[in-house]
Design a protein around this motif. Structure first.
Motif, PDB file in Angstrom:
ATOM      1  N   THR A  72     -25.364  33.201 -16.216  1.00  0.00           N
ATOM      2  CA  THR A  72     -27.000  32.962 -16.834  1.00  0.00           C
ATOM      3  C   THR A  72     -28.186  32.998 -16.664  1.00  0.00           C
ATOM      4  O   THR A  72     -28.100  31.810 -16.416  1.00  0.00           O
ATOM      5  CB  THR A  72     -26.307  32.824 -18.531  1.00  0.00           C
ATOM      6  OG1 THR A  72     -27.037  32.525 -19.523  1.00  0.00           O
ATOM      7  CG2 THR A  72     -26.589  30.965 -18.412  1.00  0.00           C
ATOM      8  N   ALA A  73     -29.291  33.733 -16.395  1.00  0.00           N
ATOM      9  CA  ALA A  73     -30.327  33.855 -15.817  1.00  0.00           C
ATOM     10  C   ALA A  73     -31.108  33.732 -16.694  1.00  0.00           C
ATOM     11  O   ALA A  73     -31.900  34.589 -17.692  1.00  0.00           O
ATOM     12  CB  ALA A  73     -30.358  35.133 -15.316  1.00  0.00           C
ATOM     13  N   ASN A  74     -32.056  32.726 -17.308  1.00  0.00           N
ATOM     14  CA  ASN A  74     -32.679  32.029 -18.371  1.00  0.00           C
ATOM     15  C   ASN A  74     -34.729  32.718 -17.664  1.00  0.00           C
ATOM     16  O   ASN A  74     -34.641  32.153 -15.949  1.00  0.00           O
ATOM     17  CB  ASN A  74     -32.988  30.802 -18.516  1.00  0.00           C
ATOM     18  CG  ASN A  74     -33.082  30.196 -19.953  1.00  0.00           C
ATOM     19  OD1 ASN A  74     -33.316  30.369 -20.749  1.00  0.00           O
ATOM     20  ND2 ASN A  74     -33.873  29.182 -20.273  1.00  0.00           N
ATOM     21  N   ASN A  96     -32.755  29.130 -13.575  1.00  0.00           N
ATOM     22  CA  ASN A  96     -33.926  29.567 -14.219  1.00  0.00           C
ATOM     23  C   ASN A  96     -34.795  29.979 -12.796  1.00  0.00           C
ATOM     24  O   ASN A  96     -34.888  30.579 -12.489  1.00  0.00           O
ATOM     25  CB  ASN A  96     -34.475  28.184 -15.198  1.00  0.00           C
ATOM     26  CG  ASN A  96     -35.055  27.287 -13.880  1.00  0.00           C
ATOM     27  OD1 ASN A  96     -34.507  27.025 -12.735  1.00  0.00           O
ATOM     28  ND2 ASN A  96     -35.836  25.965 -13.850  1.00  0.00           N
ATOM     29  N   THR A  97     -35.920  30.144 -14.188  1.00  0.00           N
ATOM     30  CA  THR A  97     -37.588  30.892 -12.920  1.00  0.00           C
ATOM     31  C   THR A  97     -38.313  29.825 -12.599  1.00  0.00           C
ATOM     32  O   THR A  97     -39.773  29.911 -13.042  1.00  0.00           O
ATOM     33  CB  THR A  97     -37.404  32.271 -13.579  1.00  0.00           C
ATOM     34  OG1 THR A  97     -38.008  31.813 -14.893  1.00  0.00           O
ATOM     35  CG2 THR A  97     -36.665  33.417 -14.128  1.00  0.00           C
ATOM     36  N   ASN A 304     -31.793  36.345  -9.495  1.00  0.00           N
ATOM     37  CA  ASN A 304     -29.647  35.887  -9.208  1.00  0.00           C
ATOM     38  C   ASN A 304     -29.066  36.143  -9.543  1.00  0.00           C
ATOM     39  O   ASN A 304     -27.734  35.482  -8.739  1.00  0.00           O
ATOM     40  CB  ASN A 304     -30.719  34.478 -10.644  1.00  0.00           C
ATOM     41  CG  ASN A 304     -31.996  33.234 -10.420  1.00  0.00           C
ATOM     42  OD1 ASN A 304     -32.010  33.244  -9.068  1.00  0.00           O
ATOM     43  ND2 ASN A 304     -32.781  33.209 -10.870  1.00  0.00           N
ATOM     44  N   VAL A 305     -29.497  36.940 -10.675  1.00  0.00           N
ATOM     45  CA  VAL A 305     -28.222  37.810 -10.956  1.00  0.00           C
ATOM     46  C   VAL A 305     -27.681  38.134  -9.374  1.00  0.00           C
ATOM     47  O   VAL A 305     -26.140  38.246  -9.770  1.00  0.00           O
ATOM     48  CB  VAL A 305     -28.741  38.592 -12.515  1.00  0.00           C
ATOM     49  CG1 VAL A 305     -27.794  39.334 -12.668  1.00  0.00           C
ATOM     50  CG2 VAL A 305     -28.225  38.335 -13.576  1.00  0.00           C
ATOM     51  N   ALA A 315     -31.215  31.219  -5.705  1.00  0.00           N
ATOM     52  CA  ALA A 315     -32.309  30.394  -5.853  1.00  0.00           C
ATOM     53  C   ALA A 315     -32.566  29.472  -6.505  1.00  0.00           C
ATOM     54  O   ALA A 315     -33.095  28.415  -6.017  1.00  0.00           O
ATOM     55  CB  ALA A 315     -33.655  31.353  -4.967  1.00  0.00           C
ATOM     56  N   ASN A 316     -31.951  29.366  -7.838  1.00  0.00           N
ATOM     57  CA  ASN A 316     -32.937  28.976  -8.733  1.00  0.00           C
ATOM     58  C   ASN A 316     -31.463  28.452  -9.873  1.00  0.00           C
ATOM     59  O   ASN A 316     -31.895  27.695 -10.543  1.00  0.00           O
ATOM     60  CB  ASN A 316     -33.773  29.150  -9.758  1.00  0.00           C
ATOM     61  CG  ASN A 316     -35.191  30.107  -8.668  1.00  0.00           C
ATOM     62  OD1 ASN A 316     -35.529  29.266  -8.377  1.00  0.00           O
ATOM     63  ND2 ASN A 316     -34.769  31.380  -8.261  1.00  0.00           N
TER      64      ASN A 316
END
Length: 325
Positions: A72-74, A96-97, A304-305, A315-316
């Motif tokens: 899950t990428a916020n 996250n970002t 990220n995905v 990376a995050n």
């Protein structure tokens, strides 16, 4: 080759879509309104990745509805909408970002600070009303920013970016944080450490840049407002629940503080009706909302995905322990 399936709960910007569509079978929620919860759960049944905003709660209910979910990428630096422990338990990567929105958010915090100090909202309303009679000596007189004391609560990347900007206004910068900054950073930014009580008592402007954690929820309560100067202003671009809005309204009504400028709210999108006041500047959670920054955030989430699907460490990543073993 079968591409992994991704659901994005927003239509995203074109550069992020291109990243996804080169590698994934991507599905987007294209409507302007937020997707209903039941629709998100229904669409996630066969998805391996979710790209979401702060408005989507990633909790046990969602994870149970998405048995194939791997990541899950916020699209945000904050992740209080994600139950990271629940993701870890199910082996789902959470990301996250961070980083890309620091300067933009600091810019906007300064926008709010200047606007509330100089009564810009009131001035804009008067200029548009058709009732302005022309210049007058005491018309909408505000407060100088130059030479005042700026108190920064939370001295991370955004807090430090605030401090850098303050030097242009010859402000005294004081800060508080759970971890004191290195001496080199204090010297470079001309920032002095204070405990919370001292910061509240000294500051002419207080800008909040702390994440929402159990210990920061309701951090600014009635007791904090009692300690502030009556001439002080509060600026919040962090998370709404860090400030108890009812206590803030009481402080404003009783003139315990001079004003507030808020980009985030305790129960978004609801805003306490008592905040609809002349000495309060309100913005709809747009501190990071420049086209450049929001595009970078969406691209970071997409990257990220892709990293997760390629077997690389995103990376995050927020829960790196899911990659062990």
């Amino acid at each position: 080759m079968v591409k992994p399936k991704v659901l994005a709960t927003h239509r995203l910007f074109d550069p992020a879509r291109r990243i996804l569509e080169e590698n994934c079978d991507a599905e987007y929620w294209e409507k302007p309104e937020r997707p209903p919860r039941e629709e998100v759960l229904r669409r996630l049944k066969d998805k391996e990745a979710l790209i979401c905003l702060l408005t989507e709660k990633v909790n046990d209910e969602l994870l149970q509805a998405a048995p194939k979910l791997k990541i899950t990428a916020n699209v945000a630096v904050g992740f209080d909408n994600i139950d990271v422990a629940a993701c870890t338990k199910r082996g789902v990567i959470a990301t996250n970002t961070p980083g890309v929105l620091d300067e933009t958010t600091a810019d906007f915090a300064w926008t709010l600070l200047m606007a509330v100090a100089r009564r810009l909202g009131e001035g804009d309303a008067l200029a548009r009303s058709g009732n302005w009679k022309g210049w007058d000596l005491d018309q909408l007189v505000g407060t100088d920013v130059w030479g005042k004391t700026l108190g920064i609560v939370g001295f991370g990347r955004i807090g430090k970016a605030m401090a850098r900007r303050a030097s242009g206004f010859r402000m005294k910068v004081i800060y508080t944080d759970a971890v004191r900054a290195a001496a080199e950073a204090e010297q470079e930014l001309r920032a002095e450490y204070r405990d919370m009580h001292a910061l509240l008592a000294e500051s002419d402007f207080i800008s909040i840049h702390t994440p929402l954690l159990p210990e920061t929820r309701g951090l600014f309560d009635a007791a904090k407002f009692e300690r502030m100067k009556r001439t002080a202003f509060l600026v919040n671009t962090s998370r709404g629940p860090v400030v108890e809005e009812a206590a803030l309204v009481t402080a404003l009504e009783s003139e315990k503080i001079a004003g507030a400028a808020l980009d985030v709210f305790e129960k978004e999108p609801a805003i306490h009706p008592g905040l609809n006041r002349r000495n309060v500047v309100l913005a709809p959670h747009i501190a990071s909302a420049s086209l450049e920054t929001r595009t970078k955030m969406a691209c970071m989430a997409a990257e990220n995905v892709i990293a997760a699907f390629e077997g690389r460490r995103p990376a995050n990543i927020l829960n790196p322990e899911v990659l062990k073993g």
